[in-house]
Design a protein around this motif. Sequence first.
Motif, PDB file in Angstrom:
ATOM      1  N   ALA A  45      -2.489  21.366   5.915  1.00 61.13           N
ATOM      2  CA  ALA A  45      -1.475  20.314   6.011  1.00 61.13           C
ATOM      3  C   ALA A  45      -1.714  19.528   7.299  1.00 61.13           C
ATOM      4  N   PRO A  46      -1.360  18.284   7.299  1.00 62.50           N
ATOM      5  CA  PRO A  46      -0.830  17.527   6.182  1.00 62.50           C
ATOM      6  C   PRO A  46      -1.941  17.097   5.226  1.00 62.50           C
ATOM      7  N   VAL A  47      -1.531  16.727   4.031  1.00 69.30           N
ATOM      8  CA  VAL A  47      -2.430  16.069   3.089  1.00 69.30           C
ATOM      9  C   VAL A  47      -1.955  14.624   3.023  1.00 69.30           C
ATOM     10  N   VAL A  48      -2.861  13.706   3.267  1.00 68.92           N
ATOM     11  CA  VAL A  48      -2.535  12.275   3.229  1.00 68.92           C
ATOM     12  C   VAL A  48      -3.265  11.665   2.041  1.00 68.92           C
ATOM     13  N   ILE A  49      -2.508  10.983   1.195  1.00 68.46           N
ATOM     14  CA  ILE A  49      -3.068  10.330   0.018  1.00 68.46           C
ATOM     15  C   ILE A  49      -2.804   8.834   0.154  1.00 68.46           C
ATOM     16  N   THR A  50      -3.872   8.038   0.064  1.00 67.91           N
ATOM     17  CA  THR A  50      -3.766   6.575   0.109  1.00 67.91           C
ATOM     18  C   THR A  50      -4.338   6.035  -1.202  1.00 67.91           C
ATOM     19  N   PRO A  51      -4.230   4.738  -1.442  1.00 69.65           N
ATOM     20  CA  PRO A  51      -4.804   4.198  -2.676  1.00 69.65           C
ATOM     21  C   PRO A  51      -6.316   4.419  -2.791  1.00 69.65           C
ATOM     22  N   ASP A  52      -7.011   4.492  -1.652  1.00 70.30           N
ATOM     23  CA  ASP A  52      -8.469   4.569  -1.683  1.00 70.30           C
ATOM     24  C   ASP A  52      -9.064   5.876  -1.186  1.00 70.30           C
ATOM     25  N   SER A  53      -8.243   6.748  -0.601  1.00 67.77           N
ATOM     26  CA  SER A  53      -8.814   7.973  -0.032  1.00 67.77           C
ATOM     27  C   SER A  53      -7.752   9.047   0.127  1.00 67.77           C
ATOM     28  N   SER A  54      -8.206  10.210   0.551  1.00 69.31           N
ATOM     29  CA  SER A  54      -7.301  11.311   0.871  1.00 69.31           C
ATOM     30  C   SER A  54      -7.986  12.183   1.903  1.00 69.31           C
TER      31      SER A  54
ATOM     32  N   MET B 257       0.850  -1.174   0.000  1.00 71.09           N
ATOM     33  CA  MET B 257       0.000   0.000   0.000  1.00 71.09           C
ATOM     34  C   MET B 257       0.895   1.237   0.000  1.00 71.09           C
ATOM     35  N   THR B 258       0.619   2.160  -0.889  1.00 67.86           N
ATOM     36  CA  THR B 258       1.384   3.398  -0.964  1.00 67.86           C
ATOM     37  C   THR B 258       0.624   4.508  -0.249  1.00 67.86           C
ATOM     38  N   VAL B 259       1.261   5.090   0.742  1.00 62.76           N
ATOM     39  CA  VAL B 259       0.690   6.215   1.479  1.00 62.76           C
ATOM     40  C   VAL B 259       1.701   7.355   1.389  1.00 62.76           C
ATOM     41  N   THR B 260       1.208   8.532   1.013  1.00 68.43           N
ATOM     42  CA  THR B 260       2.073   9.699   0.928  1.00 68.43           C
ATOM     43  C   THR B 260       1.523  10.784   1.838  1.00 68.43           C
ATOM     44  N   VAL B 261       2.420  11.371   2.618  1.00 67.43           N
ATOM     45  CA  VAL B 261       2.053  12.455   3.529  1.00 67.43           C
ATOM     46  C   VAL B 261       2.766  13.717   3.044  1.00 67.43           C
ATOM     47  N   PHE B 262       1.983  14.703   2.655  1.00 61.43           N
ATOM     48  CA  PHE B 262       2.513  15.987   2.207  1.00 61.43           C
ATOM     49  C   PHE B 262       2.526  16.910   3.415  1.00 61.43           C
ATOM     50  N   THR B 263       3.718  17.386   3.790  1.00 58.90           N
ATOM     51  CA  THR B 263       3.886  18.123   5.032  1.00 58.90           C
ATOM     52  C   THR B 263       4.506  19.497   4.796  1.00 58.90           C
ATOM     53  N   LYS B 264       4.540  20.260   5.873  1.00 59.62           N
ATOM     54  CA  LYS B 264       5.275  21.520   5.875  1.00 59.62           C
ATOM     55  C   LYS B 264       6.027  21.605   7.206  1.00 59.62           C
ATOM     56  N   PRO B 265       7.085  22.394   7.259  1.00 62.32           N
ATOM     57  CA  PRO B 265       7.870  22.499   8.497  1.00 62.32           C
ATOM     58  C   PRO B 265       7.061  23.097   9.657  1.00 62.32           C
ATOM     59  N   ARG B 266       7.439  22.710  10.857  1.00 64.40           N
ATOM     60  CA  ARG B 266       6.827  23.233  12.087  1.00 64.40           C
ATOM     61  C   ARG B 266       5.304  23.090  12.084  1.00 64.40           C
ATOM     62  N   CYS B 267       4.849  21.939  11.658  1.00 63.57           N
ATOM     63  CA  CYS B 267       3.406  21.666  11.558  1.00 63.57           C
ATOM     64  C   CYS B 267       3.055  20.580  12.580  1.00 63.57           C
ATOM     65  N   PRO B 268       2.424  20.952  13.710  1.00 60.61           N
ATOM     66  CA  PRO B 268       2.087  19.952  14.730  1.00 60.61           C
ATOM     67  C   PRO B 268       1.189  18.833  14.212  1.00 60.61           C
ATOM     68  N   GLN B 269       0.229  19.166  13.347  1.00 54.42           N
ATOM     69  CA  GLN B 269      -0.655  18.130  12.813  1.00 54.42           C
ATOM     70  C   GLN B 269       0.109  17.172  11.897  1.00 54.42           C
TER      71      GLN B 269
ATOM     72  N   GLU C  43       3.316  16.367  12.232  1.00 53.29           N
ATOM     73  CA  GLU C  43       4.108  15.508  13.118  1.00 53.29           C
ATOM     74  C   GLU C  43       3.229  14.458  13.794  1.00 53.29           C
ATOM     75  N   ALA C  44       2.046  14.854  14.240  1.00 53.15           N
ATOM     76  CA  ALA C  44       1.129  13.903  14.882  1.00 53.15           C
ATOM     77  C   ALA C  44       0.691  12.824  13.896  1.00 53.15           C
ATOM     78  N   THR C  45       0.449  13.213  12.664  1.00 54.78           N
ATOM     79  CA  THR C  45       0.046  12.241  11.637  1.00 54.78           C
ATOM     80  C   THR C  45       1.162  11.239  11.389  1.00 54.78           C
ATOM     81  N   LYS C  46       2.387  11.724  11.243  1.00 55.05           N
ATOM     82  CA  LYS C  46       3.514  10.820  11.003  1.00 55.05           C
ATOM     83  C   LYS C  46       3.729   9.885  12.194  1.00 55.05           C
ATOM     84  N   ARG C  47       3.609  10.404  13.416  1.00 52.98           N
ATOM     85  CA  ARG C  47       3.760   9.552  14.608  1.00 52.98           C
ATOM     86  C   ARG C  47       2.693   8.455  14.635  1.00 52.98           C
TER      87      ARG C  47
END
Length: 91
Positions: free
Chosen positions: A51-60, A1-13, A15-19
């Motif tokens: 941000a972040p924008v999360v893209i998965t095979p089935d949703s975003s 499964m390919t998941v992409t997280v589009f982020t920006k610096p100093r973004c608490p949301q 960082e929380a998403t990646k964690r």
Amino acid sequence: MTVTVFTKPRCPQCEATKRQLTKQGIAFDIVDLVENPSTLEQLQEAGFRQAPVVITPDSSWTGYRPDLIKQLAQQNAAAEVTAEQAQQVLA
């Protein structure tokens, strides 16, 4: 499964998403939008405003969404079980 997280610096949301993705065992790629302004423009044209924008095979989605990350983890686990069962049948 390919998941992409589009982020920006100093973004608490971001960082929380990646964690949370890491905690749930979901592999993901990271794209820094500051370093990729054309990608940022494309996401904005597609209607993403946070941000972040999360893209998965089935949703975003945008923002920190632990509920959707947990759903994604459940889908990932189900796919792994199905793949494992297929391997057992073929063995």
